[in-house]
Scaffold this active site. Structure first.
Site, PDB file in Angstrom:
ATOM      1  N   HIS A 104      -5.232   4.999  -0.511  1.00 40.75           N
ATOM      2  CA  HIS A 104      -6.368   4.272   0.073  1.00 40.75           C
ATOM      3  C   HIS A 104      -5.899   2.943   0.642  1.00 40.75           C
ATOM      4  O   HIS A 104      -4.778   2.496   0.364  1.00 40.75           O
ATOM      5  CB  HIS A 104      -7.432   4.002  -0.999  1.00 40.75           C
ATOM      6  CG  HIS A 104      -6.978   3.007  -2.027  1.00 40.75           C
ATOM      7  ND1 HIS A 104      -6.051   3.298  -2.998  1.00 40.75           N
ATOM      8  CD2 HIS A 104      -7.295   1.691  -2.193  1.00 40.75           C
ATOM      9  CE1 HIS A 104      -5.825   2.233  -3.731  1.00 40.75           C
ATOM     10  NE2 HIS A 104      -6.567   1.227  -3.270  1.00 40.75           N
ATOM     11  N   ASP A 106      -7.556  -1.040   0.651  1.00 40.99           N
ATOM     12  CA  ASP A 106      -8.622  -1.730  -0.061  1.00 40.99           C
ATOM     13  C   ASP A 106      -9.795  -2.041   0.868  1.00 40.99           C
ATOM     14  O   ASP A 106      -9.612  -2.570   1.969  1.00 40.99           O
ATOM     15  CB  ASP A 106      -8.074  -3.016  -0.694  1.00 40.99           C
ATOM     16  CG  ASP A 106      -7.020  -2.681  -1.747  1.00 40.99           C
ATOM     17  OD1 ASP A 106      -7.114  -1.593  -2.358  1.00 40.99           O
ATOM     18  OD2 ASP A 106      -6.091  -3.488  -1.937  1.00 40.99           O
ATOM     19  N   HIS A 264      -1.970   2.603  -0.063  1.00 37.41           N
ATOM     20  CA  HIS A 264      -1.209   2.600  -1.319  1.00 37.41           C
ATOM     21  C   HIS A 264      -1.817   3.533  -2.352  1.00 37.41           C
ATOM     22  O   HIS A 264      -2.973   3.957  -2.247  1.00 37.41           O
ATOM     23  CB  HIS A 264      -1.045   1.180  -1.875  1.00 37.41           C
ATOM     24  CG  HIS A 264      -2.320   0.426  -2.094  1.00 37.41           C
ATOM     25  ND1 HIS A 264      -3.026  -0.172  -1.081  1.00 37.41           N
ATOM     26  CD2 HIS A 264      -3.018   0.161  -3.227  1.00 37.41           C
ATOM     27  CE1 HIS A 264      -4.092  -0.763  -1.569  1.00 37.41           C
ATOM     28  NE2 HIS A 264      -4.122  -0.574  -2.871  1.00 37.41           N
ATOM     29  N   ARG A 280      -6.056  -9.125  -9.294  1.00 32.47           N
ATOM     30  CA  ARG A 280      -5.977  -8.951  -7.836  1.00 32.47           C
ATOM     31  C   ARG A 280      -6.958  -9.859  -7.117  1.00 32.47           C
ATOM     32  O   ARG A 280      -8.127  -9.926  -7.497  1.00 32.47           O
ATOM     33  CB  ARG A 280      -6.295  -7.501  -7.459  1.00 32.47           C
ATOM     34  CG  ARG A 280      -6.016  -7.200  -6.000  1.00 32.47           C
ATOM     35  CD  ARG A 280      -6.411  -5.777  -5.629  1.00 32.47           C
ATOM     36  NE  ARG A 280      -7.673  -5.763  -4.919  1.00 32.47           N
ATOM     37  CZ  ARG A 280      -8.354  -4.658  -4.602  1.00 32.47           C
ATOM     38  NH1 ARG A 280      -7.872  -3.472  -4.945  1.00 32.47           N
ATOM     39  NH2 ARG A 280      -9.490  -4.716  -3.958  1.00 32.47           N
TER      40      ARG A 280
HETATM   41  C1  SIN Z   1      -5.140  -1.312  -6.087  1.00 31.98           C
HETATM   42  O1  SIN Z   1      -5.376  -0.244  -5.535  1.00 31.98           O
HETATM   43  O2  SIN Z   1      -5.479  -2.380  -5.607  1.00 31.98           O
HETATM   44  C2  SIN Z   1      -4.397  -1.344  -7.398  1.00 31.98           C
HETATM   45  C3  SIN Z   1      -3.051  -0.785  -7.249  1.00 31.98           C
HETATM   46  C4  SIN Z   1      -2.389  -0.644  -8.583  1.00 31.98           C
HETATM   47  O3  SIN Z   1      -3.078  -0.540  -9.619  1.00 31.98           O
HETATM   48  O4  SIN Z   1      -1.159  -0.615  -8.624  1.00 31.98           O
END
Ligand code: SIN
Length: 289
Positions: A104, A106, A264, A280
């Protein structure tokens, strides 16, 4: 300290050293970081020790921050920090434990998707040999676009796709994630949206493929089976090994990525009592072009 940018030997990503993110960075240092960010899409800063205020302050140098729609996972004192974690407080998940379960980008399900994210590792799970678990994979969707045939580029040039948080939620539920939560209020804040599937980066001008496995519900204007096949083909293309950087986390890593030319995936190969706990911040974007 001298700032150094060491590109990875992959389609995207670089390590930045010689910088302490707990300090206020001068304009020249920040400008070098911003340039590296635009060039490499994923930047790694190792061995950082930052508190929430320092994380927020560095993030705000890049622009306004988002408060994530899944408000049950926000940091109680700092709502612009999303907690990414498998840690439980009794029956309650303290953070989003299934954040990256599917490929995905973000906030692709928002009218104005996010520009970038900055994820800071506070606890990292590892196996009995000390090898880190819970890696995150990044794919360069601009390298993937460049590798498309001319025919495919012109086929997708004017196509649009629908994105929704509900799509991700439905996939989690179908895959047996009993804790996945999506309330009516969340869905009202993030109704389905439509974006072009070829995006042009507002800074670099590079084109990238903007569809992803987790949040893209379908491609508009094509018969259903054609739309489904095209979506599957583009998602598989974007995540070919040659476009990927795999990040092995260490405590103290701050990893930032550009959500326009990348997608990612977080690997869920650990479980409690192995704890994964990260903070985050999410950068607000500009309307997609
Ligand atoms: C995310 O998708 O922002 C998190 C990625 C992760 O947990 O490594």
């Amino acid at each position: 300290m001298t700032l150094e940018v060491q590109p990875f030997e992959t389609a995207l990503g670089a390590e930045v050293s010689g910088v302490d993110l707990a300090q206020d960075l001068d304009a020249e240092t920040f400008s070098e970081i911003e340039q590296a960010y635009n060039e490499h899409s994923v930047l790694l800063f190792r061995n950082q020790s930052i508190d929430e205020a320092q994380h927020l302050s560095f993030s705000r140098r890049f622009g306004q921050l988002e408060v994530h729609v899944l408000d049950q996972y926000l940091h109680p004192q700092h709502p612009e920090i999303l907690i990414v974690s498998n840690v439980m407080d009794g029956e309650r998940h303290v953070g989003i434990y299934d954040a990256g379960r599917y490929w995905h980008t973000d906030l692709s399900y928002m009218t104005v998707p996010s520009r970038g994210s900055l994820l800071y590792a506070i606890e990292v799970p590892h196996d009995e040999d000390g090898e880190p678990l819970g890696d995150t994979l990044f794919a360069s969707t601009s390298a993937a676009y460049d590798a498309l045939s001319e025919g495919m580029r012109s086929h997708i040039a004017d196509l649009k796709a629908e994105f929704s948080l509900a799509n991700r939620h439905a996939k989690l539920v179908a895959d047996g994630d009993e804790g996945a939560e999506l309330s009516d209020a969340h869905q009202e804040k993030a109704p389905p949206v439509v974006h072009r599937i070829v995006r042009t980066h507002p800074v670099t001008g590079r084109k990238s493929i903007y569809v992803n496995e987790g949040q893209t519900a379908g491609i508009l204007g094509l018969p259903d089976n054609e739309a489904r096949d095209l979506l599957t083909e583009l998602c598989a293309h974007c995540t070919k090994p040659e476009f990927i950087y795999r990040h092995k986390w260490r405590v103290g890593d701050l990893l930032m990525w550009d959500n326009i030319p990348t997608q990612h995936l977080a690997i869920c190969d650990y479980e409690l009592p192995q704890r994964r706990y990260l903070h985050r911040t999410t950068l607000r974007g500009t309307p997609p072009q």
